[in-house]
Motif scaffolding. Sequence first.
Motif, PDB file in Angstrom:
ATOM      1  N   ALA A 113      41.293  -8.873  28.812  1.00 32.61           N
ATOM      2  CA  ALA A 113      41.034  -7.194  27.232  1.00 32.61           C
ATOM      3  C   ALA A 113      40.571  -6.426  28.976  1.00 32.61           C
ATOM      4  O   ALA A 113      40.897  -5.277  28.003  1.00 32.61           O
ATOM      5  N   MET A 120      46.443  -3.073  27.283  1.00 33.12           N
ATOM      6  CA  MET A 120      45.696  -3.214  26.070  1.00 33.12           C
ATOM      7  C   MET A 120      45.979  -1.765  25.477  1.00 33.12           C
ATOM      8  O   MET A 120      46.684  -1.377  25.149  1.00 33.12           O
ATOM      9  N   SER A 121      44.953  -0.940  25.390  1.00 28.29           N
ATOM     10  CA  SER A 121      44.274   0.677  24.824  1.00 28.29           C
ATOM     11  C   SER A 121      43.711   1.633  26.061  1.00 28.29           C
ATOM     12  O   SER A 121      42.819   1.306  26.477  1.00 28.29           O
ATOM     13  N   LEU A 178      44.802  -6.052  17.658  1.00 29.35           N
ATOM     14  CA  LEU A 178      45.091  -4.636  17.615  1.00 29.35           C
ATOM     15  C   LEU A 178      43.968  -3.905  18.186  1.00 29.35           C
ATOM     16  O   LEU A 178      43.703  -2.546  17.613  1.00 29.35           O
ATOM     17  N   GLN A 233      45.598 -13.822  25.703  1.00 28.26           N
ATOM     18  CA  GLN A 233      46.269 -12.174  25.006  1.00 28.26           C
ATOM     19  C   GLN A 233      47.232 -11.865  23.400  1.00 28.26           C
ATOM     20  O   GLN A 233      46.993 -10.870  22.686  1.00 28.26           O
ATOM     21  N   GLN A 234      47.523 -13.495  23.683  1.00 25.01           N
ATOM     22  CA  GLN A 234      48.614 -13.349  21.865  1.00 25.01           C
ATOM     23  C   GLN A 234      47.126 -13.517  20.532  1.00 25.01           C
ATOM     24  O   GLN A 234      47.086 -12.427  19.703  1.00 25.01           O
ATOM     25  N   TRP A 235      45.634 -13.319  20.881  1.00 22.17           N
ATOM     26  CA  TRP A 235      44.430 -12.726  19.809  1.00 22.17           C
ATOM     27  C   TRP A 235      44.632 -12.051  20.517  1.00 22.17           C
ATOM     28  O   TRP A 235      44.325 -11.180  18.977  1.00 22.17           O
ATOM     29  N   LEU A 236      44.097 -11.382  21.239  1.00 18.53           N
ATOM     30  CA  LEU A 236      43.666  -9.477  21.928  1.00 18.53           C
ATOM     31  C   LEU A 236      45.041  -8.643  20.968  1.00 18.53           C
ATOM     32  O   LEU A 236      45.063  -8.101  20.496  1.00 18.53           O
ATOM     33  N   ASN A 237      46.438  -9.190  21.034  1.00 21.75           N
ATOM     34  CA  ASN A 237      47.237  -8.128  20.512  1.00 21.75           C
ATOM     35  C   ASN A 237      47.017  -8.250  19.419  1.00 21.75           C
ATOM     36  O   ASN A 237      47.347  -7.407  17.905  1.00 21.75           O
ATOM     37  N   GLY A 238      46.737  -9.754  18.477  1.00 19.80           N
ATOM     38  CA  GLY A 238      47.031  -9.704  17.264  1.00 19.80           C
ATOM     39  C   GLY A 238      45.320  -9.403  16.760  1.00 19.80           C
ATOM     40  O   GLY A 238      45.361  -8.713  15.184  1.00 19.80           O
ATOM     41  N   ASN A 241      45.604 -16.692  30.288  1.00 22.42           N
ATOM     42  CA  ASN A 241      45.667 -15.609  30.187  1.00 22.42           C
ATOM     43  C   ASN A 241      47.050 -15.425  28.695  1.00 22.42           C
ATOM     44  O   ASN A 241      46.366 -14.220  27.920  1.00 22.42           O
ATOM     45  N   GLU A 242      47.729 -16.430  28.683  1.00 22.69           N
ATOM     46  CA  GLU A 242      48.716 -16.264  27.243  1.00 22.69           C
ATOM     47  C   GLU A 242      48.353 -16.488  26.340  1.00 22.69           C
ATOM     48  O   GLU A 242      47.727 -15.773  25.073  1.00 22.69           O
TER      49      GLU A 242
END
Length: 160
Positions: free
Chosen positions: A28, A1-2, A159, A152-157, A148-149
């Motif tokens: 997250a 994440m960040s 930003l 993660q796709q949603w979270l990556n989108g 989780n995949e």
Amino acid sequence: MSDKKILVAYFSCTGVTARAAQKLAEAAQADLYEIKPEQPYTQADLNWSNKKSRSSLEMNDPTSRPAISGKVENMEQYDTVFVGFPIWWYVAPTIINTFLESYDFSGKTVIPFATSGGSGLGETANGLRASCAVKFAPGKMLNGVLTNEVLQQWLNGLLL
């Protein structure tokens, strides 16, 4: 994440939203907080087909703000707050408005997520913006099997 600090806050009566929130918090790497009503909901309170049930009365009154038990410690530390709930009457339960009106979200991003047996998010975010005039990121329905995949796709989108 960040390096941003993330909170997943959720309201759940039957455990469905709680399970989604737990999986989201894991994906997250976020802290988890349950929004608990001061007066817990009973099965009779949740009977949406009874126009006199507690949930029906609350949802028919746009000014209803059910009291919450407890507070998020150090809310100021969070940059992003996911707010999860079941969809009631095609929108968020009014306890979510109570939650949003209880804190200063200035400078934070709020991201709704919901669970539902049949309806989508619809105009839910618009109804929540009145309680919290900050940046809202696009929300998501988290129904069914959450891998989780997928999360993660949603979270990556987003930003984050």
